[in-house]
Design a protein around this motif. Structure first.
Motif, PDB file in Angstrom:
ATOM      1  N   MET A   1      49.542  28.654  37.699  1.00  0.00           N
ATOM      2  CA  MET A   1      49.576  29.504  38.880  1.00  0.00           C
ATOM      3  C   MET A   1      48.346  29.262  39.753  1.00  0.00           C
ATOM      4  O   MET A   1      48.463  28.915  40.900  1.00  0.00           O
ATOM      5  CB  MET A   1      49.651  30.967  38.450  1.00  0.00           C
ATOM      6  CG  MET A   1      49.406  31.934  39.597  1.00  0.00           C
ATOM      7  SD  MET A   1      49.444  33.661  39.160  1.00  0.00           S
ATOM      8  CE  MET A   1      47.775  33.908  38.611  1.00  0.00           C
ATOM      9  N   THR A   2      47.166  29.425  39.238  1.00  0.00           N
ATOM     10  CA  THR A   2      45.964  29.351  40.076  1.00  0.00           C
ATOM     11  C   THR A   2      45.458  27.932  40.267  1.00  0.00           C
ATOM     12  O   THR A   2      44.823  27.638  41.258  1.00  0.00           O
ATOM     13  CB  THR A   2      44.830  30.203  39.485  1.00  0.00           C
ATOM     14  OG1 THR A   2      44.503  29.702  38.199  1.00  0.00           O
ATOM     15  CG2 THR A   2      45.203  31.642  39.412  1.00  0.00           C
ATOM     16  N   GLN A   3      45.751  27.040  39.322  1.00  0.00           N
ATOM     17  CA  GLN A   3      45.171  25.702  39.379  1.00  0.00           C
ATOM     18  C   GLN A   3      45.723  24.856  40.510  1.00  0.00           C
ATOM     19  O   GLN A   3      45.043  23.957  40.992  1.00  0.00           O
ATOM     20  CB  GLN A   3      45.368  24.986  38.048  1.00  0.00           C
ATOM     21  CG  GLN A   3      44.592  25.633  36.932  1.00  0.00           C
ATOM     22  CD  GLN A   3      44.890  24.989  35.590  1.00  0.00           C
ATOM     23  OE1 GLN A   3      45.848  24.260  35.447  1.00  0.00           O
ATOM     24  NE2 GLN A   3      44.051  25.268  34.607  1.00  0.00           N
ATOM     25  N   ASN A   4      46.951  25.111  40.945  1.00  0.00           N
ATOM     26  CA  ASN A   4      47.570  24.286  41.980  1.00  0.00           C
ATOM     27  C   ASN A   4      47.788  25.023  43.293  1.00  0.00           C
ATOM     28  O   ASN A   4      48.414  24.484  44.190  1.00  0.00           O
ATOM     29  CB  ASN A   4      48.908  23.739  41.476  1.00  0.00           C
ATOM     30  CG  ASN A   4      48.724  22.831  40.278  1.00  0.00           C
ATOM     31  OD1 ASN A   4      47.775  22.066  40.222  1.00  0.00           O
ATOM     32  ND2 ASN A   4      49.608  22.945  39.320  1.00  0.00           N
ATOM     33  N   ASP A   5      47.312  26.233  43.408  1.00  0.00           N
ATOM     34  CA  ASP A   5      47.529  27.035  44.615  1.00  0.00           C
ATOM     35  C   ASP A   5      46.224  27.109  45.409  1.00  0.00           C
ATOM     36  O   ASP A   5      45.296  27.814  45.019  1.00  0.00           O
ATOM     37  CB  ASP A   5      47.999  28.435  44.216  1.00  0.00           C
ATOM     38  CG  ASP A   5      48.300  29.312  45.411  1.00  0.00           C
ATOM     39  OD1 ASP A   5      47.975  28.937  46.553  1.00  0.00           O
ATOM     40  OD2 ASP A   5      48.862  30.397  45.198  1.00  0.00           O
ATOM     41  N   SER A 144      53.140  47.840  39.486  1.00  0.00           N
ATOM     42  CA  SER A 144      53.230  47.257  38.155  1.00  0.00           C
ATOM     43  C   SER A 144      52.124  46.231  37.969  1.00  0.00           C
ATOM     44  O   SER A 144      51.645  45.631  38.925  1.00  0.00           O
ATOM     45  CB  SER A 144      54.599  46.601  37.948  1.00  0.00           C
ATOM     46  OG  SER A 144      54.825  45.607  38.924  1.00  0.00           O
ATOM     47  N   PHE A 145      51.747  46.056  36.712  1.00  0.00           N
ATOM     48  CA  PHE A 145      50.717  45.063  36.408  1.00  0.00           C
ATOM     49  C   PHE A 145      51.266  43.668  36.652  1.00  0.00           C
ATOM     50  O   PHE A 145      52.475  43.443  36.587  1.00  0.00           O
ATOM     51  CB  PHE A 145      50.237  45.210  34.956  1.00  0.00           C
ATOM     52  CG  PHE A 145      49.383  46.425  34.739  1.00  0.00           C
ATOM     53  CD1 PHE A 145      48.075  46.459  35.197  1.00  0.00           C
ATOM     54  CD2 PHE A 145      49.908  47.541  34.093  1.00  0.00           C
ATOM     55  CE1 PHE A 145      47.288  47.577  35.003  1.00  0.00           C
ATOM     56  CE2 PHE A 145      49.123  48.674  33.900  1.00  0.00           C
ATOM     57  CZ  PHE A 145      47.813  48.688  34.365  1.00  0.00           C
ATOM     58  N   LYS A 146      50.359  42.727  36.913  1.00  0.00           N
ATOM     59  CA  LYS A 146      50.741  41.340  37.172  1.00  0.00           C
ATOM     60  C   LYS A 146      51.553  40.783  36.007  1.00  0.00           C
ATOM     61  O   LYS A 146      51.180  40.957  34.853  1.00  0.00           O
ATOM     62  CB  LYS A 146      49.498  40.465  37.357  1.00  0.00           C
ATOM     63  CG  LYS A 146      48.809  40.640  38.684  1.00  0.00           C
ATOM     64  CD  LYS A 146      47.704  39.600  38.830  1.00  0.00           C
ATOM     65  CE  LYS A 146      47.031  39.696  40.162  1.00  0.00           C
ATOM     66  NZ  LYS A 146      47.892  39.436  41.304  1.00  0.00           N
ATOM     67  N   SER A 147      52.621  40.083  36.336  1.00  0.00           N
ATOM     68  CA  SER A 147      53.390  39.410  35.288  1.00  0.00           C
ATOM     69  C   SER A 147      52.631  38.181  34.793  1.00  0.00           C
ATOM     70  O   SER A 147      52.770  37.797  33.637  1.00  0.00           O
ATOM     71  CB  SER A 147      54.772  39.024  35.807  1.00  0.00           C
ATOM     72  OG  SER A 147      54.653  38.186  36.935  1.00  0.00           O
ATOM     73  N   GLU A 148      51.857  37.562  35.670  1.00  0.00           N
ATOM     74  CA  GLU A 148      50.978  36.448  35.295  1.00  0.00           C
ATOM     75  C   GLU A 148      49.544  36.859  35.618  1.00  0.00           C
ATOM     76  O   GLU A 148      49.047  36.582  36.715  1.00  0.00           O
ATOM     77  CB  GLU A 148      51.333  35.182  36.072  1.00  0.00           C
ATOM     78  CG  GLU A 148      52.686  34.613  35.753  1.00  0.00           C
ATOM     79  CD  GLU A 148      52.949  33.343  36.538  1.00  0.00           C
ATOM     80  OE1 GLU A 148      52.063  32.464  36.578  1.00  0.00           O
ATOM     81  OE2 GLU A 148      54.035  33.251  37.130  1.00  0.00           O
TER      82      GLU A 148
END
Length: 183
Positions: A1-5, A144-148
């Motif tokens: 998720m964070t590495q390519n965004d 809601s809390f983050k799913s990721e």
């Protein structure tokens, strides 16, 4: 998720660190001008209010699924923060020098939240549009809390940095101002 965004990388590793550096720089400016002998506790309470105005949406974005509700909260808090920042400087200049350096730091403290907001909106464009009744997606106002979730190590470092670079210094400022007030 964070590495390519790229927007997420900019948020996590550029915008938030710059924001923290601007916050501690502002505190250093207050120390240099002896805020405790000029505007004192009132200005410090304004600073704490601004911290809350940016802290609530920041914590929401870190831990909660970003949707129309969170984006709406972020927008509302951004405008509240801007109004409070105007009140802060309007009050500060009546009793102490607000140097060009401090004014420049304030520009970061105002624009970095806008950068963060715009990056969040760009990552969640459909929910932003839906907030105003546009786009193909229905506005999601659930909480809601983050799913990721963000990496635990990142969140721990960030919260520690916030504690050490923002909370502790501004509490120290409050204590300093209250001591001066009693003296």
């Amino acid at each position: 998720m964070t590495q390519n965004d790229p927007t997420m990388l900019l948020l996590l590793y550029f915008v938030l660190p710059v924001w923290l550096l601007a916050g501690i720089s502002d505190w250093l400016c207050h120390r240099k001008t002896n805020i405790e002998t000029t505007t004192g506790t009132k200005e410090t309470f304004i600073h704490i209010l601004m911290f809350i105005e940016v802290g609530v949406p920041l914590l929401a974005a870190i831990f909660m699924e970003v949707n129309a509700l969170i984006i709406g909260l972020m927008i509302m808090c951004f405008f509240l923060h801007e109004a409070t920042a105007l009140w802060d400087v309007s009050y500060a200049v009546t009793a102490r020098e607000v140097s060009p350096i401090e004014q420049h730091v304030h520009s970061f403290l105002e624009m970095v939240p806008l950068m963060a907001l715009l990056l969040v909106i760009s990552r969640h464009w459909e929910q932003f549009l839906s907030l105003f009744g546009f786009g193909p997606t229905k506005a999601d106002f659930s909480l809601s809390f983050k799913s990721e979730p963000l990496p635990v190590s990142y969140v721990a470092v960030l919260l520690t940095a916030i504690l050490l670079l923002e909370v502790v210094p501004y509490l120290e400022e409050l204590v300093r101002c209250r001591r001066q007030r009693k003296a």
